[in-house]
Scaffold this motif. Structure first.
Motif, PDB file in Angstrom:
ATOM      1  N   LYS A  22       0.814  -1.229   0.000  1.00  0.00           N
ATOM      2  CA  LYS A  22       0.000   0.000   0.000  1.00  0.00           C
ATOM      3  C   LYS A  22       0.846   1.277   0.000  1.00  0.00           C
ATOM      4  O   LYS A  22       0.343   2.355   0.319  1.00  0.00           O
ATOM      5  N   ALA A  23       2.106   1.152  -0.354  1.00  0.00           N
ATOM      6  CA  ALA A  23       2.942   2.356  -0.482  1.00  0.00           C
ATOM      7  C   ALA A  23       2.580   3.095  -1.768  1.00  0.00           C
ATOM      8  O   ALA A  23       2.191   2.479  -2.763  1.00  0.00           O
ATOM      9  N   ASP A  24       2.699   4.416  -1.734  1.00  0.00           N
ATOM     10  CA  ASP A  24       2.414   5.236  -2.919  1.00  0.00           C
ATOM     11  C   ASP A  24       3.737   5.529  -3.629  1.00  0.00           C
ATOM     12  O   ASP A  24       4.505   6.379  -3.204  1.00  0.00           O
ATOM     13  N   LEU A  25       3.986   4.796  -4.722  1.00  0.00           N
ATOM     14  CA  LEU A  25       5.209   4.955  -5.513  1.00  0.00           C
ATOM     15  C   LEU A  25       4.900   5.591  -6.868  1.00  0.00           C
ATOM     16  O   LEU A  25       5.677   5.427  -7.808  1.00  0.00           O
ATOM     17  N   SER A  26       3.791   6.283  -6.946  1.00  0.00           N
ATOM     18  CA  SER A  26       3.418   6.894  -8.222  1.00  0.00           C
ATOM     19  C   SER A  26       4.484   7.900  -8.643  1.00  0.00           C
ATOM     20  O   SER A  26       4.897   8.763  -7.871  1.00  0.00           O
ATOM     21  N   GLY A  27       4.936   7.765  -9.884  1.00  0.00           N
ATOM     22  CA  GLY A  27       5.944   8.668 -10.423  1.00  0.00           C
ATOM     23  C   GLY A  27       7.343   8.434  -9.895  1.00  0.00           C
ATOM     24  O   GLY A  27       8.261   9.194 -10.214  1.00  0.00           O
ATOM     25  N   ALA A  28       7.542   7.398  -9.086  1.00  0.00           N
ATOM     26  CA  ALA A  28       8.863   7.138  -8.511  1.00  0.00           C
ATOM     27  C   ALA A  28       9.841   6.691  -9.589  1.00  0.00           C
ATOM     28  O   ALA A  28       9.476   6.023 -10.552  1.00  0.00           O
ATOM     29  N   ARG A  29      11.111   7.056  -9.428  1.00  0.00           N
ATOM     30  CA  ARG A  29      12.171   6.681 -10.361  1.00  0.00           C
ATOM     31  C   ARG A  29      12.889   5.461  -9.791  1.00  0.00           C
ATOM     32  O   ARG A  29      13.531   5.535  -8.749  1.00  0.00           O
ATOM     33  N   LEU A  30      12.763   4.329 -10.486  1.00  0.00           N
ATOM     34  CA  LEU A  30      13.277   3.057  -9.982  1.00  0.00           C
ATOM     35  C   LEU A  30      14.310   2.470 -10.935  1.00  0.00           C
ATOM     36  O   LEU A  30      14.450   1.245 -11.021  1.00  0.00           O
ATOM     37  N   TYR A  31      15.055   3.325 -11.645  1.00  0.00           N
ATOM     38  CA  TYR A  31      16.086   2.840 -12.558  1.00  0.00           C
ATOM     39  C   TYR A  31      17.149   2.051 -11.797  1.00  0.00           C
ATOM     40  O   TYR A  31      17.747   2.545 -10.838  1.00  0.00           O
TER      41      TYR A  31
ATOM     42  N   GLU B 278       8.757   4.796 -12.983  1.00  0.00           N
ATOM     43  CA  GLU B 278       9.661   4.588 -14.115  1.00  0.00           C
ATOM     44  C   GLU B 278      10.612   3.429 -13.829  1.00  0.00           C
ATOM     45  O   GLU B 278      11.259   3.385 -12.770  1.00  0.00           O
ATOM     46  N   PHE B 279      10.675   2.505 -14.803  1.00  0.00           N
ATOM     47  CA  PHE B 279      11.494   1.304 -14.652  1.00  0.00           C
ATOM     48  C   PHE B 279      12.507   1.209 -15.786  1.00  0.00           C
ATOM     49  O   PHE B 279      12.165   1.408 -16.954  1.00  0.00           O
ATOM     50  N   CYS B 280      13.728   0.885 -15.425  1.00  0.00           N
ATOM     51  CA  CYS B 280      14.754   0.575 -16.413  1.00  0.00           C
ATOM     52  C   CYS B 280      15.826  -0.252 -15.716  1.00  0.00           C
ATOM     53  O   CYS B 280      16.378   0.181 -14.698  1.00  0.00           O
ATOM     54  N   ASP B 281      16.056  -1.445 -16.219  1.00  0.00           N
ATOM     55  CA  ASP B 281      16.997  -2.364 -15.598  1.00  0.00           C
ATOM     56  C   ASP B 281      16.614  -2.599 -14.131  1.00  0.00           C
ATOM     57  O   ASP B 281      17.465  -2.739 -13.254  1.00  0.00           O
ATOM     58  N   THR B 282      15.313  -2.608 -13.880  1.00  0.00           N
ATOM     59  CA  THR B 282      14.782  -2.787 -12.528  1.00  0.00           C
ATOM     60  C   THR B 282      14.482  -4.254 -12.288  1.00  0.00           C
ATOM     61  O   THR B 282      13.754  -4.874 -13.065  1.00  0.00           O
ATOM     62  N   LYS B 283      15.034  -4.804 -11.222  1.00  0.00           N
ATOM     63  CA  LYS B 283      14.757  -6.205 -10.879  1.00  0.00           C
ATOM     64  C   LYS B 283      13.452  -6.250 -10.089  1.00  0.00           C
ATOM     65  O   LYS B 283      13.347  -5.676  -9.016  1.00  0.00           O
ATOM     66  N   MET B 284      12.447  -6.971 -10.646  1.00  0.00           N
ATOM     67  CA  MET B 284      11.130  -7.030 -10.049  1.00  0.00           C
ATOM     68  C   MET B 284      11.065  -8.120  -8.974  1.00  0.00           C
ATOM     69  O   MET B 284      11.987  -8.927  -8.834  1.00  0.00           O
ATOM     70  N   PRO B 285       9.965  -8.166  -8.173  1.00  0.00           N
ATOM     71  CA  PRO B 285       9.880  -9.137  -7.076  1.00  0.00           C
ATOM     72  C   PRO B 285      10.101 -10.579  -7.496  1.00  0.00           C
ATOM     73  O   PRO B 285      10.619 -11.386  -6.720  1.00  0.00           O
TER      74      PRO B 285
ATOM     75  N   CYS C  98      13.167   2.518 -20.325  1.00  0.00           N
ATOM     76  CA  CYS C  98      14.571   2.791 -20.658  1.00  0.00           C
ATOM     77  C   CYS C  98      14.719   3.837 -21.752  1.00  0.00           C
ATOM     78  O   CYS C  98      15.655   4.630 -21.746  1.00  0.00           O
ATOM     79  N   GLU C  99      13.794   3.838 -22.694  1.00  0.00           N
ATOM     80  CA  GLU C  99      13.924   4.752 -23.839  1.00  0.00           C
ATOM     81  C   GLU C  99      13.646   6.192 -23.471  1.00  0.00           C
ATOM     82  O   GLU C  99      14.036   7.110 -24.175  1.00  0.00           O
ATOM     83  N   LYS C 100      12.958   6.419 -22.327  1.00  0.00           N
ATOM     84  CA  LYS C 100      12.611   7.792 -21.949  1.00  0.00           C
ATOM     85  C   LYS C 100      13.843   8.646 -21.687  1.00  0.00           C
ATOM     86  O   LYS C 100      13.950   9.782 -22.121  1.00  0.00           O
ATOM     87  N   GLY C 101      14.815   8.064 -20.931  1.00  0.00           N
ATOM     88  CA  GLY C 101      15.996   8.853 -20.562  1.00  0.00           C
ATOM     89  C   GLY C 101      17.218   8.536 -21.377  1.00  0.00           C
ATOM     90  O   GLY C 101      18.305   8.981 -21.054  1.00  0.00           O
ATOM     91  N   ALA C 102      17.070   7.737 -22.428  1.00  0.00           N
ATOM     92  CA  ALA C 102      18.232   7.326 -23.210  1.00  0.00           C
ATOM     93  C   ALA C 102      18.650   8.407 -24.189  1.00  0.00           C
ATOM     94  O   ALA C 102      17.865   9.228 -24.632  1.00  0.00           O
ATOM     95  N   VAL C 103      19.947   8.432 -24.542  1.00  0.00           N
ATOM     96  CA  VAL C 103      20.475   9.339 -25.545  1.00  0.00           C
ATOM     97  C   VAL C 103      21.163   8.519 -26.615  1.00  0.00           C
ATOM     98  O   VAL C 103      21.641   7.429 -26.380  1.00  0.00           O
ATOM     99  N   SER C 104      21.223   9.059 -27.803  1.00  0.00           N
ATOM    100  CA  SER C 104      21.763   8.288 -28.923  1.00  0.00           C
ATOM    101  C   SER C 104      23.239   8.559 -29.173  1.00  0.00           C
ATOM    102  O   SER C 104      23.822   8.016 -30.086  1.00  0.00           O
ATOM    103  N   THR C 105      23.832   9.454 -28.371  1.00  0.00           N
ATOM    104  CA  THR C 105      25.251   9.750 -28.579  1.00  0.00           C
ATOM    105  C   THR C 105      26.110   8.699 -27.917  1.00  0.00           C
ATOM    106  O   THR C 105      25.717   8.116 -26.908  1.00  0.00           O
ATOM    107  N   PRO C 106      27.312   8.458 -28.452  1.00  0.00           N
ATOM    108  CA  PRO C 106      28.174   7.438 -27.844  1.00  0.00           C
ATOM    109  C   PRO C 106      28.530   7.795 -26.424  1.00  0.00           C
ATOM    110  O   PRO C 106      28.648   8.960 -26.066  1.00  0.00           O
TER     111      PRO C 106
END
Length: 601
Positions: A403-412, A430-437, A446-454
């Motif tokens: 019952k925790a409120d994790l709305s909008g939490a960053r869980l990268y 937000e999930f990216c490389d997040t290990k679930m239960p 993952c694509e939200k915060g990704a950049v295409s530069t090397p």
């Protein structure tokens, strides 16, 4: 070098052991990983009317005990045969485990000649004598628990209601009679012996409502929990109802251990603060915050059966992984033909070295909602407000987040393996490389915060895979909006319903293809003919669910609880059933699967 550290570790243990032998206290904590509970709530009586709360009370208590580590069997509206069989089975489960046994009952109860009886739903006595034959004596329960020889027994009786058959009896006494608790037992009554407790006006009775509130408080001893319950019930009932208890317990028992007990103490204070001879536990207190892999390796070798073994292996893997990442990877240049995608990294303003752990980490998280790479292993965060919190790289292994409120939490990059997310709000998290239960990796965002530069780092940057089809995309409905749509339209294709509470929901022929139902509560739900193809039901509670003729092709049921479920005629082609639990489960061909029944007998 490793040998040197290992020898130091052994010498350190030799210092701990004699100190522990020398220090004995009269009262010792009851330390056990085996917690078993039988919960019964009788409300719909065939000849005594209907009670408002007992079934709700039993379900709520059963659910809470499960979250507190108990193996729970819950019965509602049980007749005499079902209650007798359940108590006998419970006695067999307790034998030889030296654990903690807990029995909870809500419903009608009465005393005849000083003997207490719990009334099954099919009872219809014409006189007092019939009760002794047709009801369940509390003495039978206490006898089963005593004969089991386990470490501690807790009996909770919310059964002090009016006698529904008083007019048929020549004489009757109100409430229940006081019983002296057998050695190693704790007995709690909803009100004082001979008094009557009200059924309650809300979803739960007054006594059980307060019990649910206090039993999840970390660091409260068993007696302290019921003291607080007594004070609250007495106040809210204007002194009309005063809970009572009888105890012969000599050890300390905690429903929810204190957070401080999960944080390492300094080596010099271990011997003084511990009262047991559990050398593995004390050794773990010494090494668990160490960054030296050799100490962890020494612990693993010396204590192969320790409860902390998996934690030691996990930390060793993390240390080895961090060492390998810090080593320049000049011999393995990044691919030149493939564009790289850089994973989002934590904000640079937050220190990631010397990350906080334990109570300090929890305090920081609750105060500023920012705890990047913090160690929150098994932290009690039930009901916490963590909206928009940054938990990038945090270790939340086994954390209590119900019952925790994790709305909008960053869980990268966070580790949620084994975390309790029952009823948690993960809307827009937000999930990216997040290990679930269940151990799976969630790359939904993952694509939200990704950049295409090397990447400018010397190590090769690995391109993250696209989100799995079993996890809802960011455009799909999630949380309460998804649940509302499902219940109204019987359709929520690709929705994110992670940890949704859908117990007994009527979802016959619903379209839930590719929906994310990880950890969802679907107990006794009607899913006949439902489309669940490609859905993620890993760790879902599907006990006694009706899944007849459901489409479960390519569905992940890893770790799902399918005990008592009906899968007759269901399509399980290419579904994943690893670690799923079966007992009295009707399979697609009509056969019974009792693979895991022994674990619960």
């Amino acid at each position: 070098m490793i040998r040197k550290h290992f020898i130091f570790f052994v010498l350190l243990l030799l210092l701990i052991v004699p100190t522990t032998w020398a220090q004995e206290r009269a009262i010792r904590p009851v330390e056990t990983n085996i917690r078993q509970a039988l919960v019964i709530g009788n409300a719909n009586y065939a000849h005594a009317g209907v009670l408002r709360n007992p079934a709700n009370d039993a379900r709520a208590i059963g659910k809470t005990l499960s979250q507190l580590g108990f193996q729970v069997t819950t019965l509602t509206d049980a007749d005499e045969r079902q209650m007798d069989q359940a108590i006998r089975k419970f006695g067999r489960q307790l034998r030889g485990n030296n654990g903690v046994g807990l029995f909870y009952y809500a419903g009608h109860g009465m005393q005849i000649d000083g003997e207490n009886y719990l009334l099954p739903t099919d009872i219809n006595p014409s006189n007092e004598t019939d009760v002794s034959y047709d009801a369940v004596p509390v003495g039978k329960l206490l006898g089963q628990m005593k004969d089991a020889g386990n470490g501690m027994n807790v009996v909770i009786l919310d059964a002090c209601r009016n006698n529904p058959f008083a007019r048929s009896f020549r004489s009757s006494s109100n409430g229940l009679a006081q019983v002296v608790a057998p050695t190693g037992s704790f007995i709690s009554y909803a009100t004082a012996p001979g008094d009557v407790a009200a059924d309650g006006e809300g979803d739960n009775g007054l006594f059980t409502e307060k019990l649910l509130q206090h039993m999840t408080t970390p660091g409260l001893r068993l007696e302290e929990v019921f003291k607080r319950v007594r004070a609250d019930v007495q106040q809210d009932s204007n002194n009309k109802q005063v809970p009572w208890d009888s105890s012969s317990v000599t050890g300390d028992f905690f429903f929810a251990p204190a957070e401080s007990e999960r944080v390492a103490a300094p080596a010099e204070s271990v011997a003084a603060s511990e009262s047991t001879q559990d050398f593995a536990t004390q050794a773990w207190d010494v090494v668990k915050d160490s960054d030296d892999p050799s100490l962890l390796e020494g612990f693993i070798k010396m204590f192969p059966n320790a409860p902390q073994l998996n934690l030691a292996r996990l930390k060793l893997m993390a240390l080895n992984s961090s060492v390998s990442k810090e080593t320049p990877a000049s011999s393995t240049p990044p691919p030149k033909t493939e564009p790289t995608v850089q994973k989002p990294s934590p904000p640079t303003s937050v220190a990631t070295n010397n990350a906080l752990a334990g109570e300090a980490a929890k305090k920081r998280l609750l105060e500023v909602k920012n705890c990047v790479k913090c160690d929150l292993t098994k932290a009690d965060l039930n009901g916490a407000n963590l909206t928009n919190a940054d938990l990038s790289g945090a270790n939340l292994y086994g954390a209590y987040l119900s019952k925790a409120d994790l709305s909008g939490a960053r869980l990268y990059g966070a580790n949620l393996r084994g975390a309790r997310l029952y009823g948690a709000n993960l809307n827009e998290a937000e999930f990216c490389d997040t290990k679930m239960p269940d151990g799976s990796i969630n790359n939904n965002d993952c694509e939200k915060g990704a950049v295409s530069t090397p990447s400018t780092k010397t190590e090769p940057v690995v391109k993250k895979p696209s989100p799995s089809t079993s996890v809802a995309t960011s455009k799909a409905l999630s949380g309460e909006a998804a649940k509302m749509r499902l219940l109204e339209n019987f359709e929520c294709f690709g929705c994110n319903l992670m940890s949704a509470y859908l117990e007994k929901a009527n979802l016959g022929k619903a379209n839930l293809g590719k929906a994310n139902l990880l950890g969802a509560d679907l107990r006794e739900a009607n899913l006949t003919g439902a489309n669940l193809s490609g859905a993620n039901l890993s760790g879902a509670y599907l006990r006694k669910a009706d899944l007849r003729k459901a489409d479960l092709t390519e569905t992940s049921l890893v770790g799902a609880d399918l005990r008592g479920a009906n899968l007759r005629g269901a399509n399980l082609s290419n579904s994943k059933l690893a670690a799923a639990r079966f007992c009295k489960t009707v399979m697609p061909d009509g056969s019974l699967n009792n693979k895991n029944c022994k674990l619960y007998n």
